[in-house]
Scaffold this active site. Structure first.
Site, mmCIF file in Angstrom:
data_model
loop_
_atom_site.group_PDB
_atom_site.id
_atom_site.type_symbol
_atom_site.label_atom_id
_atom_site.label_comp_id
_atom_site.label_asym_id
_atom_site.label_seq_id
_atom_site.Cartn_x
_atom_site.Cartn_y
_atom_site.Cartn_z
ATOM 1 N N HIS A 107 34.377 57.724 22.493
ATOM 2 C CA HIS A 107 33.848 58.248 21.220
ATOM 3 C C HIS A 107 33.696 57.119 20.200
ATOM 4 O O HIS A 107 32.713 57.055 19.463
ATOM 5 C CB HIS A 107 34.822 59.269 20.611
ATOM 6 C CG HIS A 107 34.996 60.511 21.400
ATOM 7 N ND1 HIS A 107 36.167 60.813 22.054
ATOM 8 C CD2 HIS A 107 34.168 61.560 21.633
ATOM 9 C CE1 HIS A 107 36.055 61.993 22.646
ATOM 10 N NE2 HIS A 107 34.858 62.464 22.420
ATOM 11 N N GLU A 131 38.320 55.760 23.243
ATOM 12 C CA GLU A 131 37.452 54.595 23.028
ATOM 13 C C GLU A 131 35.979 54.916 23.283
ATOM 14 O O GLU A 131 35.091 54.286 22.705
ATOM 15 C CB GLU A 131 37.891 53.418 23.908
ATOM 16 C CG GLU A 131 39.113 52.674 23.396
ATOM 17 C CD GLU A 131 38.926 52.074 21.989
ATOM 18 O OE1 GLU A 131 37.839 51.546 21.695
ATOM 19 O OE2 GLU A 131 39.873 52.164 21.188
#
Ligand code: PAF
Length: 284
Positions: free
Chosen positions: A37, A35
């Site tokens: 990224h 999450e």
């Protein structure tokens, strides 16, 4: 979503977008996306007309005793996540093209890499700035998005862009955390169940340090000692460093009078985790 493997194809795609007046955003990654990224991806999707995510586990930024071989990888899952998110292209360069056998040019930011992670990971930032420069010249983005979790990396890349007059904007997006506070990292999966359960002690130590600064403690060594005690009480950890530093120069601060970054790096059975938080004395 396009999958691009060569520099020539990437540059041609970017030239076409630029020629059409579109703003190109780049999110450089080493894959195994989480999450954190995806929040960088969302930032780019919001700020740019076209978003490229690069996936490349860069051998140049790992030391000989580091975790390059076991660094987690899952290309199919990454591609699935990115296409569902609405990314326009994934750039997945081949190591032989990026680093041919006679590759011999390195990009090094000398200041900002001497403290924090620098001494513990010799050559690491040179590997990062070299690959990021290559990603910039391949993707030709108008903006590139990095995460605050890698605070020193973001500062080093800002300096790289300024010093070499690279024609792009660096944007830094906030750290995304698990529900228990642990900063998201591709390396979290390498933690044992017990270490994973106790790892939130790192963020607890950071927020403890932040609170002490807000409550008026000015002596960095006192704060670092309290943070160290909390980590050592909770975890069987080897602490590389806990540092209180100027947020721009990254120089250690002994007496706190303004905003600082509190940063740490800790090894839990050989998994090295980093995290940081910004803190400032409350004005009275
Ligand atoms: O932060 C990372 O994942 C890497 O250091 C980066 C910026 C993709 C360069 O390899």
């Amino acid at each position: 979503m396009k999958r691009i493997h060569t520099v020539a194809e990437m540059q041609a795609q970017s030239d076409a977008w630029r020629g059409a007046g579109l703003c190109v955003g780049l999110v450089p990654t080493m894959g195994f996306l989480h999450e954190g990224h995806l929040s960088l991806v969302d930032h780019s999707l919001e700020a740019a007309d076209r978003t490229v995510v690069s996936i490349f586990v860069n051998p140049l930024q790992f030391g000989p005793k580091e975790d390059f071989a076991i660094y987690p990888r899952d290309m199919e899952r990454d591609l699935d996540l990115l296409s569902r998110r609405g990314v326009d292209a994934v750039f997945h360069p081949q190591t032989v093209e990026f680093y041919p056998p006679d590759f011999s040019t390195l990009v090094e930011v000398e200041e900002l890499t001497k403290g924090l992670c620098g001494p513990f990971r010799p050559g690491h930032f040179r590997g990062v700035t070299t690959v990021v420069t290559k990603l910039f010249t391949a993707v030709k983005p108008h903006l590139a998005v990095f995460g605050q979790k890698d605070y020193q990396q973001a500062a080093v890349i800002r300096r790289l862009v300024r010093d070499l007059n690279l024609d792009l904007r660096v944007e830094v997006a906030p750290t995304v955390r698990e529900a228990d506070g642990l900063a998201m990292s591709s390396r979290n999966i390498l933690l044992s169940a017990e270490d994973r359960q106790r790892a939130p002690a790192l963020y607890e130590a950071l927020t403890m340090g932040q609170k002490k600064i807000e409550q008026g403690e000015r002596d960095a060594s006192q704060i670092i000692a309290a943070m160290r005690a909390h980590i050592e009480r909770t975890l069987d950890a080897s602490i590389d460093y806990i540092s209180i530093a100027h947020p721009d120069t990254l120089e250690e601060v002994a007496h706190i009078t303004g905003p600082v970054v509190i940063a740490l790096a800790v090894r839990l059975s050989n998994v090295r985790l980093i995290d940081n938080i910004i803190a400032a004395p409350l004005s009275r």
